[in-house]
Write a protein that holds these residues in place. Structure first.
Motif, mmCIF file in Angstrom:
data_model
loop_
_atom_site.group_PDB
_atom_site.id
_atom_site.type_symbol
_atom_site.label_atom_id
_atom_site.label_comp_id
_atom_site.label_asym_id
_atom_site.label_seq_id
_atom_site.Cartn_x
_atom_site.Cartn_y
_atom_site.Cartn_z
ATOM 1 N N HIS A 224 0.966 -1.211 0.278
ATOM 2 C CA HIS A 224 -0.242 0.026 0.111
ATOM 3 C C HIS A 224 0.912 0.989 0.024
ATOM 4 C CE1 HIS A 224 -2.256 3.051 1.913
ATOM 5 N NE2 HIS A 224 -3.238 2.728 0.598
ATOM 6 N N VAL A 225 0.623 2.754 -0.736
ATOM 7 C CA VAL A 225 1.264 3.345 -0.946
ATOM 8 C C VAL A 225 0.073 4.171 -0.570
ATOM 9 C CG1 VAL A 225 2.929 4.796 -2.334
ATOM 10 C CG2 VAL A 225 2.942 3.037 -2.688
ATOM 11 N N LEU A 226 0.963 5.315 0.148
ATOM 12 C CA LEU A 226 0.602 6.925 0.558
ATOM 13 C C LEU A 226 0.357 7.894 -0.091
ATOM 14 C CD1 LEU A 226 -2.780 8.242 1.605
ATOM 15 C CD2 LEU A 226 -0.934 8.097 3.692
ATOM 16 N N ALA A 227 0.593 8.287 -1.083
ATOM 17 C CA ALA A 227 1.141 9.795 -1.288
ATOM 18 C C ALA A 227 0.076 10.537 -0.813
ATOM 19 C CB ALA A 227 0.780 9.625 -3.070
ATOM 20 N N ALA A 228 1.055 11.264 -0.747
ATOM 21 C CA ALA A 228 0.412 13.059 0.026
ATOM 22 C C ALA A 228 1.140 14.013 0.112
ATOM 23 C CB ALA A 228 1.060 12.764 1.883
ATOM 24 N N ASP A 229 0.806 14.932 -0.507
ATOM 25 C CA ASP A 229 0.783 16.089 -1.116
ATOM 26 C C ASP A 229 -0.487 17.578 -1.107
ATOM 27 O OD1 ASP A 229 1.672 18.921 -2.655
ATOM 28 O OD2 ASP A 229 2.819 17.271 -3.561
ATOM 29 N N ILE A 230 0.628 19.026 -0.111
ATOM 30 C CA ILE A 230 -0.652 20.039 -0.545
ATOM 31 C C ILE A 230 -1.714 20.251 -1.731
ATOM 32 C CG2 ILE A 230 -0.452 20.016 2.052
ATOM 33 C CD1 ILE A 230 1.602 22.553 1.622
ATOM 34 N N ASP A 231 -0.491 19.855 -2.856
ATOM 35 C CA ASP A 231 -1.336 20.915 -3.332
ATOM 36 C C ASP A 231 -2.476 20.274 -4.199
ATOM 37 O OD1 ASP A 231 -1.517 21.738 -6.240
ATOM 38 O OD2 ASP A 231 0.778 21.943 -6.709
ATOM 39 N N GLY A 232 -3.031 20.593 -4.346
ATOM 40 C CA GLY A 232 -4.576 19.837 -5.224
ATOM 41 C C GLY A 232 -4.453 19.742 -6.125
ATOM 42 N N PHE A 233 -3.387 20.240 -7.079
ATOM 43 C CA PHE A 233 -3.449 19.435 -8.713
ATOM 44 C C PHE A 233 -2.888 17.628 -8.213
ATOM 45 C CE2 PHE A 233 -3.723 23.597 -10.398
ATOM 46 C CZ PHE A 233 -4.911 23.102 -11.474
ATOM 47 N N CYS A 234 -2.034 17.384 -7.315
ATOM 48 C CA CYS A 234 -1.204 16.729 -7.140
ATOM 49 C C CYS A 234 -2.362 15.086 -6.731
ATOM 50 C CB CYS A 234 -0.120 16.390 -5.976
ATOM 51 S SG CYS A 234 0.663 17.595 -6.168
ATOM 52 N N ALA B 235 -1.948 0.876 -8.478
ATOM 53 C CA ALA B 235 -3.074 2.099 -7.829
ATOM 54 C C ALA B 235 -2.484 2.684 -6.155
ATOM 55 C CB ALA B 235 -4.573 1.413 -6.931
ATOM 56 N N VAL B 236 -2.483 4.295 -5.926
ATOM 57 C CA VAL B 236 -1.537 4.532 -5.406
ATOM 58 C C VAL B 236 -3.008 6.003 -4.687
ATOM 59 C CG1 VAL B 236 0.056 6.832 -4.175
ATOM 60 C CG2 VAL B 236 0.452 4.887 -6.758
ATOM 61 N N ASP B 237 -2.634 5.429 -3.374
ATOM 62 C CA ASP B 237 -3.677 6.445 -2.296
ATOM 63 C C ASP B 237 -3.097 7.822 -2.170
ATOM 64 O OD1 ASP B 237 -5.997 4.317 -2.254
ATOM 65 O OD2 ASP B 237 -5.661 4.085 -0.231
ATOM 66 N N PHE B 238 -4.291 8.474 -1.997
ATOM 67 C CA PHE B 238 -3.884 10.070 -2.048
ATOM 68 C C PHE B 238 -4.522 11.126 -0.691
ATOM 69 C CE2 PHE B 238 -4.384 14.606 -2.798
ATOM 70 C CZ PHE B 238 -2.505 14.927 -3.611
ATOM 71 N N THR B 239 -3.570 12.095 -0.411
ATOM 72 C CA THR B 239 -4.203 12.669 0.449
ATOM 73 C C THR B 239 -3.740 13.715 0.428
ATOM 74 O OG1 THR B 239 -4.598 13.706 2.968
ATOM 75 C CG2 THR B 239 -2.111 12.300 2.552
ATOM 76 N N ASP B 240 -4.496 15.048 0.311
ATOM 77 C CA ASP B 240 -3.466 16.426 0.053
ATOM 78 C C ASP B 240 -4.105 17.423 1.422
ATOM 79 O OD1 ASP B 240 -6.852 17.251 0.846
ATOM 80 O OD2 ASP B 240 -6.981 18.274 -0.581
ATOM 81 N N ALA B 241 -4.178 16.698 3.070
ATOM 82 C CA ALA B 241 -4.020 16.601 4.151
ATOM 83 C C ALA B 241 -2.579 17.749 4.546
ATOM 84 C CB ALA B 241 -4.227 15.703 5.250
ATOM 85 N N ASN B 242 -2.595 18.418 4.976
ATOM 86 C CA ASN B 242 -0.763 18.277 5.753
ATOM 87 C C ASN B 242 -0.477 17.366 6.977
ATOM 88 O OD1 ASN B 242 1.678 19.606 6.335
ATOM 89 N ND2 ASN B 242 0.310 21.920 6.494
#
Length: 220
Positions: free
Chosen positions: A104-114, A128-135
């Motif tokens: 499992h991979v969680l990608a995190a970035d505060i830029d909404g485009f990411c 498949a990679v999950d994403f969060t824009d939370a800081n």
């Protein structure tokens, strides 16, 4: 103005980038821009905001390329493990981790485009990679076996905050790997160098067409 929805951002990315192979990771394909100034300006105009940070999601930066290369060449570091790709940008590192066998991979970035860029790039590479824009810096790092972070030392306050957060995660037993081409605010202590690469880049992004870039691990 751009449609601020996920689909609107996805359409913007598709219109203003093209599928390319980063020089140091020929196994991967990413939706990337060719020049930074035009897409940076278009992003500001599309969102009606001036002074936005660079569109890090639109390029394969040297630190991310080196870290992705190291993971692809050393899959045992992430195989069967839970991984966080911190400050994910295009998602190159997280995608490499999934291709190397991460569970499992969680990608995190505060830029909404990411999030939209990651979705397109993950699909292009069949993962498949999950994403969060939370800081994530606002809280202790989520449970993970490995944290991967590329190109995180552009500014001193951010570099200091990220390194402190990573040190806390390392103290709890999480492995930490960092890719960096020797930026000004990269720390010079508490790290062990794992590999060094000559990463082809462009003067659109860097001061040299080839950047000496290293992968480091945070000492326990």
């Amino acid at each position: 103005m751009i449609d601020p929805s996920f689909e609107g951002r996805r359409a913007f990315i598709l219109e203003n980038t093209r599928l390319q192979t980063p020089p140091h990771t020929p196994e991967l394909q990413l939706h990337l821009a060719d020049e930074i100034t035009p897409i940076w300006k278009m992003t500001e105009e599309a969102l009606a905001e001036i002074g936005l940070p660079p569109p890090f999601w639109a390029f394969a930066w040297a630190g991310g390329q080196a870290l992705a290369r190291y993971i692809l060449d050393n899959p045992k570091l992430v195989a069967g493990k839970r991984v966080i790709d911190f400050a994910s940008g295009s998602g190159i590192v997280g995608i490499a981790a999934m291709q190397a066998g991460a569970t499992h991979v969680l990608a995190a970035d505060i830029d909404g485009f990411c999030g939209a860029a990651l979705a397109l790039n993950a699909k292009a590479n069949g993962v498949a990679v999950d994403f969060t824009d939370a800081n994530l810096l606002d809280t202790p790092a989520p449970a993970a076996d490995v944290i991967l972070a590329g190109d995180i030392c552009y500014e001193k306050p951010m570099a200091d905050a990220v390194m402190a957060w990573l040190a806390q995660a390392r103290a709890r037993g999480t492995a930490v790997l960092i890719g960096d081409p020797g930026r000004s605010y990269f720390p010079r202590s508490g790290l062990t160098k794992l590999a060094e690469y000559q990463v082809a880049t462009t003067r659109e992004l860097e001061d040299q067409e080839v950047k000496k870039t290293s992968v480091w691990t945070l000492a326990a």
